[in-house]
Design a protein around this motif. Structure first.
Motif, PDB file in Angstrom:
ATOM      1  N   SER A 208       0.822  -1.219   0.000  1.00 35.41           N
ATOM      2  CA  SER A 208       0.000   0.000   0.000  1.00 35.41           C
ATOM      3  C   SER A 208       0.852   1.263   0.000  1.00 35.41           C
ATOM      4  O   SER A 208       0.411   2.316  -0.474  1.00 35.41           O
ATOM      5  N   ALA A 209       2.087   1.163   0.505  1.00 30.47           N
ATOM      6  CA  ALA A 209       2.976   2.328   0.547  1.00 30.47           C
ATOM      7  C   ALA A 209       3.587   2.646  -0.805  1.00 30.47           C
ATOM      8  O   ALA A 209       4.177   3.715  -0.978  1.00 30.47           O
ATOM      9  N   LEU A 210       3.446   1.718  -1.770  1.00 26.48           N
ATOM     10  CA  LEU A 210       4.043   1.926  -3.085  1.00 26.48           C
ATOM     11  C   LEU A 210       3.021   1.591  -4.170  1.00 26.48           C
ATOM     12  O   LEU A 210       2.895   0.434  -4.595  1.00 26.48           O
ATOM     13  N   PRO A 211       2.276   2.581  -4.628  1.00 25.28           N
ATOM     14  CA  PRO A 211       1.286   2.339  -5.680  1.00 25.28           C
ATOM     15  C   PRO A 211       1.937   1.717  -6.912  1.00 25.28           C
ATOM     16  O   PRO A 211       3.025   2.096  -7.316  1.00 25.28           O
ATOM     17  N   GLY A 212       1.259   0.729  -7.483  1.00 21.19           N
ATOM     18  CA  GLY A 212       1.793   0.059  -8.661  1.00 21.19           C
ATOM     19  C   GLY A 212       2.514  -1.235  -8.348  1.00 21.19           C
ATOM     20  O   GLY A 212       2.797  -2.030  -9.253  1.00 21.19           O
ATOM     21  N   SER A 213       2.826  -1.475  -7.079  1.00 18.11           N
ATOM     22  CA  SER A 213       3.455  -2.737  -6.714  1.00 18.11           C
ATOM     23  C   SER A 213       2.398  -3.838  -6.694  1.00 18.11           C
ATOM     24  O   SER A 213       1.201  -3.575  -6.597  1.00 18.11           O
ATOM     25  N   SER A 214       2.852  -5.090  -6.778  1.00 18.90           N
ATOM     26  CA  SER A 214       1.926  -6.217  -6.753  1.00 18.90           C
ATOM     27  C   SER A 214       2.146  -7.023  -5.482  1.00 18.90           C
ATOM     28  O   SER A 214       3.268  -7.124  -4.986  1.00 18.90           O
ATOM     29  N   LEU A 215       1.081  -7.606  -4.959  1.00 17.11           N
ATOM     30  CA  LEU A 215       1.131  -8.405  -3.739  1.00 17.11           C
ATOM     31  C   LEU A 215       0.592  -9.791  -4.048  1.00 17.11           C
ATOM     32  O   LEU A 215      -0.504  -9.930  -4.606  1.00 17.11           O
ATOM     33  N   ARG A 216       1.368 -10.820  -3.684  1.00 18.95           N
ATOM     34  CA  ARG A 216       0.972 -12.197  -3.963  1.00 18.95           C
ATOM     35  C   ARG A 216       1.148 -13.053  -2.717  1.00 18.95           C
ATOM     36  O   ARG A 216       2.192 -12.997  -2.062  1.00 18.95           O
ATOM     37  N   THR A 217       0.124 -13.837  -2.409  1.00 17.98           N
ATOM     38  CA  THR A 217       0.208 -14.814  -1.332  1.00 17.98           C
ATOM     39  C   THR A 217       0.602 -16.163  -1.926  1.00 17.98           C
ATOM     40  O   THR A 217      -0.032 -16.635  -2.866  1.00 17.98           O
ATOM     41  N   VAL A 218       1.651 -16.767  -1.382  1.00 18.12           N
ATOM     42  CA  VAL A 218       2.167 -18.028  -1.922  1.00 18.12           C
ATOM     43  C   VAL A 218       1.568 -19.177  -1.121  1.00 18.12           C
ATOM     44  O   VAL A 218       1.895 -19.390   0.048  1.00 18.12           O
ATOM     45  N   GLU A 219       0.674 -19.907  -1.760  1.00 18.64           N
ATOM     46  CA  GLU A 219      -0.016 -21.002  -1.081  1.00 18.64           C
ATOM     47  C   GLU A 219       0.957 -22.120  -0.721  1.00 18.64           C
ATOM     48  O   GLU A 219       1.889 -22.417  -1.458  1.00 18.64           O
ATOM     49  N   GLY A 220       0.709 -22.739   0.433  1.00 22.50           N
ATOM     50  CA  GLY A 220       1.504 -23.888   0.859  1.00 22.50           C
ATOM     51  C   GLY A 220       2.808 -23.540   1.542  1.00 22.50           C
ATOM     52  O   GLY A 220       3.517 -24.437   1.992  1.00 22.50           O
ATOM     53  N   SER A 221       3.128 -22.266   1.623  1.00 21.87           N
ATOM     54  CA  SER A 221       4.397 -21.856   2.218  1.00 21.87           C
ATOM     55  C   SER A 221       4.172 -21.098   3.512  1.00 21.87           C
ATOM     56  O   SER A 221       3.175 -20.382   3.673  1.00 21.87           O
ATOM     57  N   ALA A 222       5.135 -21.250   4.431  1.00 22.50           N
ATOM     58  CA  ALA A 222       5.191 -20.432   5.632  1.00 22.50           C
ATOM     59  C   ALA A 222       6.338 -19.442   5.438  1.00 22.50           C
ATOM     60  O   ALA A 222       6.465 -18.859   4.354  1.00 22.50           O
ATOM     61  N   HIS A 223       7.187 -19.275   6.451  1.00 23.98           N
ATOM     62  CA  HIS A 223       8.324 -18.355   6.326  1.00 23.98           C
ATOM     63  C   HIS A 223       9.504 -19.105   5.699  1.00 23.98           C
ATOM     64  O   HIS A 223      10.582 -19.235   6.296  1.00 23.98           O
TER      65      HIS A 223
END
Length: 243
Positions: A208-223
């Motif tokens: 949200s702090a950088l307009p135009g960036s993309s956010l993806r949640t990687v299923e099946g993964s933790a840290h």
């Protein structure tokens, strides 16, 4: 600082997390297409740079700037995991001319609660990291594949208490720099679906702090995204590099 730099026309700077070293990028490197030049440092205090103490993010970013100027004077695509992702954010914010794109993987950008308590516990537990049974249990908990256990055990034994406290202290107190919102290159932000709420909140804040960036949640993964789902990171890099 030890640096493993390959050959190629498209330089990619790969920054590991705390408690490990450059070996953690091997699964991702194996998926990179020909022509991509991996630049993989062992950050101060870790791996083959364990003889150098981790002092601060500011000092490390200064060293990374020098590495980029030597190995990628026209800029590199930068990917970082955890502590390394915080360093990637700082590089892009402070030296955008050297950063073609950024891939942020599991960066904590909201300060953790009770940092003093966390660091006190870490100081007490630090001697255990040199014990093979404890390091092996940590490797299982962190999702490190067995083929990398020897590397992880070696790193655990060589990382000093001072480096652990300094690097983790920087990590859990980190906040986004004001100039992050001014970066104009492509940015992808990844977070494991099974990570803590703080990490998901941090990923949303970073995006949200950088307009135009993309956010993806990687299923099946933790840290553990670079080790459990290297394809997610490799595809993000290819997307940025291939027109």
């Amino acid at each position: 600082m030890y640096v493993d730099a390959g050959e190629g026309d498209e330089p990619v700077l790969m920054l590991h997390g705390a408690g490990v070293s450059g070996w953690m990028w091997e699964p991702v490197r194996a998926l990179l297409p020909p022509g991509m030049k991996a630049i993989v440092p062992d950050l101060p205090g870790f791996g083959r740079s364990a003889n150098l103490p981790y002092v601060s993010h500011t000092a490390t970013v200064g060293e990374l700037r020098g590495i980029l100027e030597r190995h990628a004077p026209h800029g590199a695509h930068v990917v970082g995991f955890s502590l390394g992702a915080q360093l990637a954010i700082l590089l892009a914010a402070e030296f955008p001319q050297l950063v073609r794109s950024v891939t942020v993987v599991s960066a904590e950008t909201k300060p953790a609660p009770l940092p003093g308590y966390t660091l006190a516990l870490l100081a007490l537990a630090a001697p255990l990291s040199r014990q093979r049974w404890f390091a092996r249990a940590q490797a299982r908990q962190l999702g490190i594949p067995e083929q990398f256990w020897d590397e992880y055990l070696r790193d655990s034994a060589s990382t000093s208490r001072d480096t652990l406290i300094a690097s983790v202290g920087e990590n859990i107190r980190f906040t986004l720099p004001a100039t992050w919102s001014e970066y104009r290159g492509p940015v992808g932000i990844l977070v494991g679906a099974r990570e803590r709420k703080l990490m998901h909140d941090s990923a949303a804040l970073t995006a949200s702090a950088l307009p135009g960036s993309s956010l993806r949640t990687v299923e099946g993964s933790a840290h553990d995204v670079p080790l459990t789902n290297p394809h997610a990171i490799a595809s993000e890099l290819k997307r940025k590099i291939t027109p």
